[in-house]
Motif scaffolding. Structure first.
Motif, mmCIF file in Angstrom:
data_model
loop_
_atom_site.group_PDB
_atom_site.id
_atom_site.type_symbol
_atom_site.label_atom_id
_atom_site.label_comp_id
_atom_site.label_asym_id
_atom_site.label_seq_id
_atom_site.Cartn_x
_atom_site.Cartn_y
_atom_site.Cartn_z
ATOM 1 N N LEU A 16 4.977 7.244 -26.576
ATOM 2 C CA LEU A 16 4.115 6.208 -26.005
ATOM 3 C C LEU A 16 4.252 6.120 -24.495
ATOM 4 N N GLY A 17 5.353 6.628 -23.986
ATOM 5 C CA GLY A 17 5.552 6.571 -22.544
ATOM 6 C C GLY A 17 6.931 7.062 -22.167
ATOM 7 N N HIS A 18 7.186 7.106 -20.874
ATOM 8 C CA HIS A 18 8.468 7.568 -20.362
ATOM 9 C C HIS A 18 9.037 6.506 -19.426
ATOM 10 N N PHE A 19 10.346 6.524 -19.259
ATOM 11 C CA PHE A 19 10.971 5.579 -18.339
ATOM 12 C C PHE A 19 12.133 6.265 -17.623
ATOM 13 N N GLU A 20 12.499 5.701 -16.504
ATOM 14 C CA GLU A 20 13.648 6.194 -15.758
ATOM 15 C C GLU A 20 14.369 5.002 -15.155
ATOM 16 N N VAL A 21 15.698 4.978 -15.326
ATOM 17 C CA VAL A 21 16.528 3.900 -14.790
ATOM 18 C C VAL A 21 17.517 4.506 -13.802
ATOM 19 N N GLN A 22 17.579 3.925 -12.624
ATOM 20 C CA GLN A 22 18.538 4.371 -11.620
ATOM 21 C C GLN A 22 19.558 3.260 -11.378
ATOM 22 N N ALA A 23 20.839 3.634 -11.341
ATOM 23 C CA ALA A 23 21.899 2.649 -11.138
ATOM 24 C C ALA A 23 23.077 3.336 -10.468
ATOM 25 N N ASP A 24 23.842 2.535 -9.705
ATOM 26 C CA ASP A 24 25.039 3.089 -9.077
ATOM 27 C C ASP A 24 26.110 3.395 -10.106
ATOM 28 N N ARG A 25 26.141 2.594 -11.178
ATOM 29 C CA ARG A 25 27.123 2.796 -12.236
ATOM 30 C C ARG A 25 26.413 2.807 -13.585
#
Length: 310
Positions: A16-25
């Motif tokens: 249904l879709g794509h996601f991306e999460v960016q985090a320092d930790r």
């Protein structure tokens, strides 16, 4: 490290879709098997590194005691008691529930005799001889949908398993007066005396005949080996493994409290490294109650539980 991507799937498994999460930790808490598996399968660590190594699992070998004329604890024995008399030999005897699907498959009976025996679940005592294993296994990179784990029981732990089952068998045959006991040995008969037990549990009993199980995987991403003092994976800065895999080794008891304690300590170190001040777990008046210690009577009953009359 610091970036996670994935897809959102519908009930029909369509994307249904794509996601991306960016985090320092990023904190992984998938458990002792899934955390190293995810690290290995994603390619963020080397397959020949420390991640996944050092796996301990507390092998358990059950001994069932059958008392046809006496109900033990209706509707069967619970998982509320243990014996640490043999802890110096790295053996703990734990009471286990008599779950039909989990334990009756080891009884060498069939047909109506087995049906009639299963109907008396409340007459079974079930002791697991749990070994604080010196054997070490490894979580390996996946080759399919299931996890891939390698673990061999070393001879020192095989010998402890034999001694543990012998202790448990004596507990029920001589202590409770059981009619027979059934041991976690493939092809083994019902044992009606300690002589039967000794014949079955010969010192050279092959490891392949032992039918143990485990519920306590630990130490596959150990602090100090695969991770640093904050649980940060040495090969992947910014990724922390904080769960049962973090334990430095096995603890020789049910590791639930140990896992929560290690997770709390590592989480506090991460918070402090980020400039935060960890909050106290206990905010009530006075000092918190201490946890029960081995050999110290505790609980709601002033005396040990007694066997119920038949």
């Amino acid at each position: 490290p610091g970036r996670v991507s994935g897809s959102v799937l519908g009930r029909d498994r369509s994307v249904l879709g794509h996601f991306e999460v960016q985090a320092d930790r990023v904190v992984l808490s998938g458990g002792t098997v899934s955390t190293p598996r995810l690290l290995l399968d994603s390619g963020v660590v080397k397959k020949v590194g420390e991640v996944g190594r050092g796996l301990r699992c507390h092998p358990v070998f059950s001994v069932l005691g059958f008392t046809p004329d006496r109900s033990v604890v209706s509707p069967g024995s619970s998982q509320g008691h243990y014996i640490d008399e043999f802890a110096n030999d790295d053996i703990i005897l734990e009471s286990n529930p008599t779950l039909v699907g989990a334990v009756f498959q080891q009884i060498p009976l069939h047909g109506m005799e087995l049906m009639e025996t299963m109907a008396k679940a409340a007459h079974f005592s079930n002791t697991g001889a749990m070994i604080r294993d010196r054997s070490q296994g490894r979580v390996l990179p996946s080759r399919g949908p299931g996890a891939r784990v390698h673990y061999d029981l070393e001879d020192v732990d095989r010998a402890r398993a034999i001694r543990g089952m012998r202790h448990a068998a004596r507990l029920w045959l001589e202590g409770l007066g059981a009619e027979w006991v059934s041991l976690n040995v493939y092809g083994g008969p019902l044992c009606r005396s300690m002589d039967d037990v000794d014949r079955l549990l010969a010192h050279d009993l092959p490891t392949g005949r032992l039918m143990g199980y485990s519920s306590h995987p630990q130490a596959s991403c150990s602090v100090g080996r695969a991770t640093d003092r904050m649980g940060q994976v040495r090969e992947a800065p910014g990724i922390h493994a904080i769960d049962g895999s973090s334990l430095p080794s096995n603890v020789g008891r049910n590791p639930q409290i140990s896992i929560m304690t290690v997770a709390r300590v590592l989480s506090e170190r991460v918070a402090e490294d980020l400039g935060a001040v960890p909050k106290s777990l206990y905010r009530g008046p006075g000092a918190p109650r201490q946890c029960p210690q081995p050999g110290v009577p505790c609980g709601i009953k002033p005396a040990p539980l007694e066997i119920l009359p038949g």
